[in-house]
Design a protein around this motif. Structure first.
Motif, short mmCIF file in Angstrom:
data_model
loop_
_atom_site.label_atom_id
_atom_site.label_comp_id
_atom_site.label_asym_id
_atom_site.label_seq_id
_atom_site.Cartn_x
_atom_site.Cartn_y
_atom_site.Cartn_z
N UNK A 231 0.85 -1.19 0.00
CA UNK A 231 0.00 0.00 0.00
C UNK A 231 0.88 1.24 0.00
N UNK A 232 0.30 2.41 -0.26
CA UNK A 232 1.10 3.65 -0.22
C UNK A 232 1.73 3.88 1.15
N UNK A 233 2.86 4.56 1.16
CA UNK A 233 3.51 4.96 2.42
C UNK A 233 4.16 3.82 3.16
N UNK A 234 4.52 2.74 2.49
CA UNK A 234 5.19 1.63 3.16
C UNK A 234 4.28 0.74 3.99
N UNK A 235 2.96 0.91 3.82
CA UNK A 235 2.01 0.07 4.56
C UNK A 235 1.70 -1.20 3.76
N UNK A 236 1.09 -2.15 4.43
CA UNK A 236 0.63 -3.38 3.79
C UNK A 236 -0.72 -3.78 4.34
N UNK A 237 -1.50 -4.43 3.49
CA UNK A 237 -2.71 -5.12 3.94
C UNK A 237 -2.41 -6.61 3.86
N UNK A 238 -2.63 -7.30 4.97
CA UNK A 238 -2.49 -8.76 4.99
C UNK A 238 -3.86 -9.38 5.20
N UNK A 239 -4.13 -10.45 4.48
CA UNK A 239 -5.26 -11.31 4.76
C UNK A 239 -4.66 -12.63 5.23
N UNK A 240 -4.99 -13.03 6.45
CA UNK A 240 -4.42 -14.24 7.05
C UNK A 240 -5.56 -15.19 7.37
N UNK A 241 -5.45 -16.42 6.91
CA UNK A 241 -6.39 -17.47 7.28
C UNK A 241 -5.69 -18.40 8.25
N UNK A 242 -6.37 -18.74 9.32
CA UNK A 242 -5.83 -19.65 10.33
C UNK A 242 -6.79 -20.82 10.50
N UNK A 243 -6.27 -22.01 10.29
CA UNK A 243 -7.09 -23.23 10.38
C UNK A 243 -6.48 -24.16 11.41
N UNK A 244 -7.16 -24.32 12.52
CA UNK A 244 -6.68 -25.24 13.55
C UNK A 244 -6.89 -26.67 13.06
N UNK A 245 -5.89 -27.49 13.27
CA UNK A 245 -6.00 -28.88 12.86
C UNK A 245 -5.61 -29.14 11.41
N UNK A 246 -5.30 -28.08 10.66
CA UNK A 246 -4.74 -28.26 9.33
C UNK A 246 -5.72 -28.22 8.18
N UNK A 247 -5.22 -28.56 7.02
CA UNK A 247 -5.93 -28.62 5.75
C UNK A 247 -6.41 -27.25 5.27
N UNK A 248 -5.51 -26.27 5.29
CA UNK A 248 -5.83 -24.92 4.81
C UNK A 248 -6.15 -24.95 3.32
N UNK A 249 -5.61 -25.90 2.59
CA UNK A 249 -5.85 -25.99 1.14
C UNK A 249 -7.33 -26.13 0.85
N UNK A 250 -8.06 -26.87 1.68
CA UNK A 250 -9.51 -27.00 1.49
C UNK A 250 -10.18 -25.64 1.57
N UNK A 251 -9.76 -24.82 2.52
CA UNK A 251 -10.34 -23.48 2.66
C UNK A 251 -9.92 -22.59 1.49
N UNK A 252 -8.69 -22.75 1.01
CA UNK A 252 -8.22 -21.95 -0.12
C UNK A 252 -8.99 -22.26 -1.40
N UNK A 253 -9.58 -23.43 -1.49
CA UNK A 253 -10.38 -23.83 -2.66
C UNK A 253 -11.85 -23.42 -2.53
N UNK A 254 -12.25 -22.90 -1.38
CA UNK A 254 -13.67 -22.62 -1.12
C UNK A 254 -14.13 -21.30 -1.75
N UNK A 255 -15.43 -21.21 -1.99
CA UNK A 255 -16.02 -19.97 -2.52
C UNK A 255 -15.88 -18.84 -1.51
#
Length: 144
Positions: free
Chosen positions: A106-130
């Motif tokens: 972003x401007x001015x040295x800032x950033x926007x992060x989107x972080x997904x946290x999945x307890x127990x694993x399988x983040x790939x399933x969430x990454x494939x979701x609508x």
């Protein structure tokens, strides 16, 4: 001030806006939310999404290298361009959780992060979701 503005169904900061998909549950625990960010659980309450604005950041690739260096990477750090923004994303895990993290410059040295946290694993399933596609596509550059 370190606040996000809510306007027209979106959260705004300088140079960027994002929306939380319909059906998500806002996280109200102050220990979970960042100083300038907001968290929400997906409709099944199995994956936490966090949108975070940070200041004085290095590049998006370097920031992700640093953030994920102590964890097992599940993907390469990959460039991304989306709705007028550019940055990088990576998936990684700890002993108990899996994460997806994308950072946009972003401007001015800032950033926007989107972080997904999945307890127990399988983040790939969430990454494939609508719901993930909706959360990611809801991020866009703004002229502010």
């Amino acid at each position: 001030m370190k606040m996000l503005m809510y306007k027209q169904g979106r959260f705004w900061d300088e140079g960027v806006s994002f929306c939380i998909p319909d059906g998500f549950f806002l996280e109200t625990d102050p220990d979970v939310n960042y100083e300038r960010g907001i968290g929400a659980w997906n409709p099944t309450q199995t994956c936490l999404y966090m949108w975070v604005i940070s200041d004085d950041e290095v590049g998006t690739r370097e920031g992700l290298e640093k953030a994920s260096c102590d964890f097992k990477r599940l993907s390469e750090i990959t460039p991304i361009t989306l709705n007028g923004l550019s940055g990088h994303w990576v998936a990684y895990n700890t002993r108990f959780e899996e994460y997806y993290e994308v950072r946009f410059a972003l401007p001015g040295g800032k950033q926007l992060a989107l972080i997904l946290e999945k307890e127990g694993g399988k983040i790939k399933t969430d990454m494939d979701s609508q719901e993930f596609k909706d959360a990611l596509s809801g991020i866009r550059a703004e002229q502010t």
